[in-house]
Write an enzyme that holds these catalytic residues in place. Structure first.
Site, PDB file in Angstrom:
ATOM      1  N   ARG A 280      29.322  42.979  32.292  1.00 14.35           N
ATOM      2  CA  ARG A 280      29.770  42.246  33.475  1.00 14.35           C
ATOM      3  C   ARG A 280      28.934  41.003  33.818  1.00 14.35           C
ATOM      4  NH1 ARG A 280      31.334  46.171  38.233  1.00 14.35           N
ATOM      5  NH2 ARG A 280      32.849  44.568  38.675  1.00 14.35           N
ATOM      6  N   PRO A 281      28.969  39.991  32.956  1.00 14.75           N
ATOM      7  CA  PRO A 281      28.243  38.747  33.260  1.00 14.75           C
ATOM      8  C   PRO A 281      28.931  37.965  34.387  1.00 14.75           C
ATOM      9  CG  PRO A 281      29.561  38.488  31.275  1.00 14.75           C
ATOM     10  CD  PRO A 281      29.743  39.917  31.723  1.00 14.75           C
TER      11      PRO A 281
ATOM     12  N   CYS B  78      25.992  47.087  34.439  1.00 17.63           N
ATOM     13  CA  CYS B  78      26.257  48.182  35.369  1.00 17.63           C
ATOM     14  C   CYS B  78      26.919  49.324  34.629  1.00 17.63           C
ATOM     15  CB  CYS B  78      27.056  47.706  36.568  1.00 17.63           C
ATOM     16  SG  CYS B  78      28.785  47.566  36.243  1.00 17.63           S
TER      17      CYS B  78
ATOM     18  N   ILE C  27      39.558  46.160  29.668  1.00 13.05           N
ATOM     19  CA  ILE C  27      38.832  45.242  30.562  1.00 13.05           C
ATOM     20  C   ILE C  27      37.320  45.423  30.449  1.00 13.05           C
ATOM     21  CG2 ILE C  27      38.558  44.445  32.959  1.00 13.05           C
ATOM     22  CD1 ILE C  27      41.387  44.020  31.946  1.00 13.05           C
TER      23      ILE C  27
ATOM     24  N   LYS D 262      39.345  47.626  49.755  1.00 13.56           N
ATOM     25  CA  LYS D 262      37.937  47.200  49.613  1.00 13.56           C
ATOM     26  C   LYS D 262      37.852  45.846  48.902  1.00 13.56           C
ATOM     27  CE  LYS D 262      35.622  48.885  45.941  1.00 13.56           C
ATOM     28  NZ  LYS D 262      34.965  47.974  44.995  1.00 13.56           N
ATOM     29  N   ASN D 263      38.590  45.717  47.793  1.00 10.31           N
ATOM     30  CA  ASN D 263      38.433  44.507  46.983  1.00 10.31           C
ATOM     31  C   ASN D 263      39.137  43.289  47.563  1.00 10.31           C
ATOM     32  OD1 ASN D 263      36.809  45.936  45.300  1.00 10.31           O
ATOM     33  ND2 ASN D 263      38.312  46.189  43.659  1.00 10.31           N
TER      34      ASN D 263
ATOM     35  N   ASP E 193      41.018  50.017  37.299  1.00  8.64           N
ATOM     36  CA  ASP E 193      40.491  50.831  38.398  1.00  8.64           C
ATOM     37  C   ASP E 193      41.271  52.129  38.617  1.00  8.64           C
ATOM     38  OD1 ASP E 193      38.524  48.983  38.782  1.00  8.64           O
ATOM     39  OD2 ASP E 193      39.438  48.031  40.530  1.00  8.64           O
TER      40      ASP E 193
ATOM     41  N   ARG F  61      27.625  44.341  43.006  1.00  7.31           N
ATOM     42  CA  ARG F  61      27.768  43.077  42.270  1.00  7.31           C
ATOM     43  C   ARG F  61      28.600  42.060  43.038  1.00  7.31           C
ATOM     44  NH1 ARG F  61      26.864  43.135  37.121  1.00  7.31           N
ATOM     45  NH2 ARG F  61      28.414  41.517  36.852  1.00  7.31           N
TER      46      ARG F  61
ATOM     47  N   ASP G 186      28.899  34.447  34.058  1.00  7.53           N
ATOM     48  CA  ASP G 186      28.892  33.097  33.486  1.00  7.53           C
ATOM     49  C   ASP G 186      30.114  32.274  33.906  1.00  7.53           C
ATOM     50  OD1 ASP G 186      30.182  35.137  31.892  1.00  7.53           O
ATOM     51  OD2 ASP G 186      30.553  33.615  30.367  1.00  7.53           O
TER      52      ASP G 186
ATOM     53  N   ARG H 288      31.353  54.343  48.200  1.00  9.26           N
ATOM     54  CA  ARG H 288      31.380  52.881  48.116  1.00  9.26           C
ATOM     55  C   ARG H 288      32.791  52.340  48.307  1.00  9.26           C
ATOM     56  NH1 ARG H 288      28.395  50.274  43.149  1.00  9.26           N
ATOM     57  NH2 ARG H 288      29.398  48.534  44.202  1.00  9.26           N
TER      58      ARG H 288
HETATM   59  N1  EPU Z   1      33.757  38.531  32.787  1.00 12.39           N
HETATM   60  C1  EPU Z   1      32.979  37.664  32.045  1.00 12.39           C
HETATM   61  N2  EPU Z   1      32.293  36.680  32.699  1.00 12.39           N
HETATM   62  C2  EPU Z   1      32.380  36.515  34.056  1.00 12.39           C
HETATM   63  C3  EPU Z   1      33.178  37.402  34.811  1.00 12.39           C
HETATM   64  C4  EPU Z   1      33.872  38.384  34.136  1.00 12.39           C
HETATM   65  O1  EPU Z   1      32.881  37.774  30.815  1.00 12.39           O
HETATM   66  O2  EPU Z   1      31.731  35.585  34.582  1.00 12.39           O
HETATM   67  C5  EPU Z   1      34.495  39.609  32.110  1.00 12.39           C
HETATM   68  C6  EPU Z   1      34.034  41.001  32.552  1.00 12.39           C
HETATM   69  O3  EPU Z   1      32.892  41.422  31.866  1.00 12.39           O
HETATM   70  C7  EPU Z   1      35.248  41.842  32.281  1.00 12.39           C
HETATM   71  C8  EPU Z   1      36.411  40.865  32.561  1.00 12.39           C
HETATM   72  O4  EPU Z   1      35.840  39.566  32.527  1.00 12.39           O
HETATM   73  O5  EPU Z   1      35.285  42.225  30.936  1.00 12.39           O
HETATM   74  C9  EPU Z   1      37.113  41.055  33.886  1.00 12.39           C
HETATM   75  O6  EPU Z   1      36.171  41.244  34.924  1.00 12.39           O
HETATM   76  P1  EPU Z   1      36.412  40.654  36.386  1.00 12.39           P
HETATM   77  O7  EPU Z   1      35.516  39.479  36.574  1.00 12.39           O
HETATM   78  O8  EPU Z   1      37.861  40.469  36.625  1.00 12.39           O
HETATM   79  O9  EPU Z   1      35.865  41.843  37.285  1.00 12.39           O
HETATM   80  P2  EPU Z   1      35.189  41.647  38.693  1.00 12.39           P
HETATM   81  O10 EPU Z   1      35.777  40.497  39.383  1.00 12.39           O
HETATM   82  O11 EPU Z   1      33.715  41.728  38.564  1.00 12.39           O
HETATM   83  C10 EPU Z   1      36.914  43.074  40.059  1.00 12.39           C
HETATM   84  C11 EPU Z   1      36.883  44.293  40.917  1.00 12.39           C
HETATM   85  C12 EPU Z   1      36.634  45.516  40.050  1.00 12.39           C
HETATM   86  C13 EPU Z   1      37.755  45.608  39.013  1.00 12.39           C
HETATM   87  C14 EPU Z   1      37.829  44.302  38.207  1.00 12.39           C
HETATM   88  C15 EPU Z   1      38.987  44.258  37.229  1.00 12.39           C
HETATM   89  C16 EPU Z   1      36.079  43.450  43.035  1.00 12.39           C
HETATM   90  C17 EPU Z   1      34.997  43.386  44.037  1.00 12.39           C
HETATM   91  N3  EPU Z   1      35.829  44.143  41.929  1.00 12.39           N
HETATM   92  O12 EPU Z   1      35.647  42.991  39.426  1.00 12.39           O
HETATM   93  O13 EPU Z   1      36.686  46.651  40.903  1.00 12.39           O
HETATM   94  O14 EPU Z   1      37.518  46.678  38.140  1.00 12.39           O
HETATM   95  O15 EPU Z   1      37.968  43.176  39.102  1.00 12.39           O
HETATM   96  O16 EPU Z   1      40.175  44.431  37.886  1.00 12.39           O
HETATM   97  O17 EPU Z   1      37.149  42.907  43.244  1.00 12.39           O
HETATM   98  C18 EPU Z   1      36.242  48.862  41.569  1.00 12.39           C
HETATM   99  O18 EPU Z   1      36.783  48.603  42.652  1.00 12.39           O
HETATM  100  O19 EPU Z   1      35.959  50.030  41.197  1.00 12.39           O
HETATM  101  C19 EPU Z   1      35.928  47.768  40.655  1.00 12.39           C
HETATM  102  C20 EPU Z   1      35.043  47.875  39.668  1.00 12.39           C
END
Ligand code: EPU
Length: 416
Positions: free
Chosen positions: A121-122, A116, A326, A22-23, A304, A92, A124, A396
């Site tokens: 999960r910002p 969420c 995380i 999926k990801n 995950d 998201r 920024d 999902r």
């Molecule tokens: N973060 C920030 N600012 C940002 C982005 C992230 O502070 O702009 C923080 C997050 O709050 C978190 C950390 O950085 O504490 C890491 O988050 P990341 O951005 O890596 O997560 P993501 O890209 O939103 C993806 C997967 C998630 C998985 C995470 C971590 C996808 C679509 N989603 O999310 O998958 O948990 O990486 O590996 O690729 C799932 O499949 O169940 C799922 C939640």
């Protein structure tokens, strides 16, 4: 609302084929917006999040056709360069269209995602990355707007490392003028898969899978055909389920190299995990040993899989400790697992699991995708009937989960 009715306990045995990730498929769908030519994707999993992504691409102006595990996306014209609130709030990862839209037509808008079930999960860091490529980013009535007459390459750095942040930066930088260096880039296999697709579309990318990714912008991208990698999280989920139920399961089609840390954990618990020729066999021991897990970005233990391995730890002898590094709120499965007889105490970002416990079937509520999977594993181990409510979370991200588990000997029914 649909539920799973699980009659336990079950000992899983047999073989299971892993679907596409999926990801990895989500950013691949978004990447198709970078070209007016068709992008063919194979090994696309039949999960609800990809239907949401398909709806989003159609809203933007692309045609999307999905047949079985193949998808064809053609974005001849971009009509509405935005990700509206009703789609962003259900998924998201909708923000992944921002990078390609900005790169292709110089403008993109998306509703700012709220918090969420697993944390704040910002986004920024995504926005800061676009600014480093010369875009101006503003917040207007809850919407993020990014504009740039022409993107130019620049240095981008992530802290903390972000998976979709890195992907969004790549999706924008491939069409920016000049060189982009992404430092502290996410190294996840899904990021590497996106780089392979973009390269097949004509992009120039080096370093995917390493800490620094370097992209030389090109003027245009073309169509391509791409096989999405297998879902390592789905594979890890079935491995945890097999081990927790004392079973023996052959997991087919998933790359074991992408699961080195979960496999190391399984082995430390006494599970036999033997890899051969693109598949691996999980054999549970008579008694599982407690484990120590700390989630971290790839190649560390994936967040995950944290919930699923917690359900497994309940079956192990001794005290397991599970640290979530995380997301700040990813223990919502704990009270539900405790209702079934788990003995789990949470302090800050650490859970202490005392085992082994005998689980008893109960009515439990799924709160997010991976939490749901942990409740299903607990239900397979539990004596009697477990009802897992709100399985739309599961749908999902897991393709045909009850079918796959029933083929391994589980007794799961989807009920209203
Ligand atoms: N973060 C920030 N600012 C940002 C982005 C992230 O502070 O702009 C923080 C997050 O709050 C978190 C950390 O950085 O504490 C890491 O988050 P990341 O951005 O890596 O997560 P993501 O890209 O939103 C993806 C997967 C998630 C998985 C995470 C971590 C996808 C679509 N989603 O999310 O998958 O948990 O990486 O590996 O690729 C799932 O499949 O169940 C799922 C939640």
């Amino acid at each position: 609302m649909e539920k799973f009715r699980i009659e336990g306990p079950t000992r899983l045995s047999g073989r299971v084929r892993i679907s596409g990730a999926k990801n990895a498929a989500l950013p691949a769908f978004a990447a198709a917006l970078l070209t007016s030519e068709p992008v063919h994707l194979r090994n696309v999993p039949a999960v609800a999040d990809l239907q949401t992504m398909a709806r989003l691409l159609q809203h933007v102006g692309a045609t999307v056709s999905v047949e079985g595990s193949e998808a064809c996306i053609e974005a001849r014209m971009i009509e509405t360069p935005e990700a509206p609130y009703d789609l962003v709030k259900t998924m998201r990862a909708s923000v992944l269209v921002l990078g390609p839209l900005l790169a292709r037509i110089g403008f993109a808008r998306a509703s700012l995602p709220g918090g969420c079930a697993i944390g704040v999960r910002p986004i920024d860091l995504h926005m800061a990355a676009f600014e480093r490529l010369g875009a101006s980013v503003s917040l207007d009535h809850g919407d993020i707007e990014a504009k740039a007459p022409g993107l130019r390459g620049g240095p981008i750095s992530f802290d903390p490392v972000s998976v979709t942040g890195t992907e969004n930066a790549m999706l924008a930088a491939v069409l920016a003028r000049g060189t982009t260096r992404i430092e502290n880039a996410a190294r996840e296999p899904e990021v590497q898969d996106l780089a392979r697709l973009l390269t097949a579309m004509g992009a120039q990318i080096t370093g995917a899978g390493e800490r620094e990714i370097v992209i030389e912008g090109v003027e245009r991208l073309h169509g391509a055909t791409h096989d999405v990698i297998a879902d390592r999280i789905e594979a890890g989920t079935y491995a945890a389920a097999a081990a927790a139920t004392g079973g023996e399961v052959r997991i087919e089609g998933a790359e074991t190299a992408f699961l080195a840390e979960p496999i190391r954990t399984l082995r430390s618990m006494g599970v036999d995990a033997e890899a051969s020729g693109g598949s691996w066999t999980i054999r549970a021991p008579r008694n599982l040993r407690a484990c120590e897990i700390a989630t971290s970005p790839y190649p560390g233990f994936p967040t995950d899989l944290q919930a699923q391995f917690m359900a497994l730890a309940i079956r192990a002898e001794g005290i397991s400790t599970i640290t979530e590094n995380i997301f700040e709120n990813r223990f919502q499965h704990v009270p539900e697992l405790d209702r079934m007889g788990g003995r789990i105490r949470v302090e800050g970002n650490r859970a202490r699991v005392e085992g082994p416990s005998t689980l008893l079937g109960a009515s439990v509520m799924a709160t997010d995708l991976r939490a749901s999977a942990s409740l299903v594993i607990a239900g397979l181990c539990a004596e009697g009937r477990t009802l897992v409510d709100r399985i739309y979370h599961l749908d999902r991200g897991y393709a045909r989960m009850e079918e796959k588990l029933n083929a391994l000997g589980a007794k799961i029914e989807r009920v209203r």
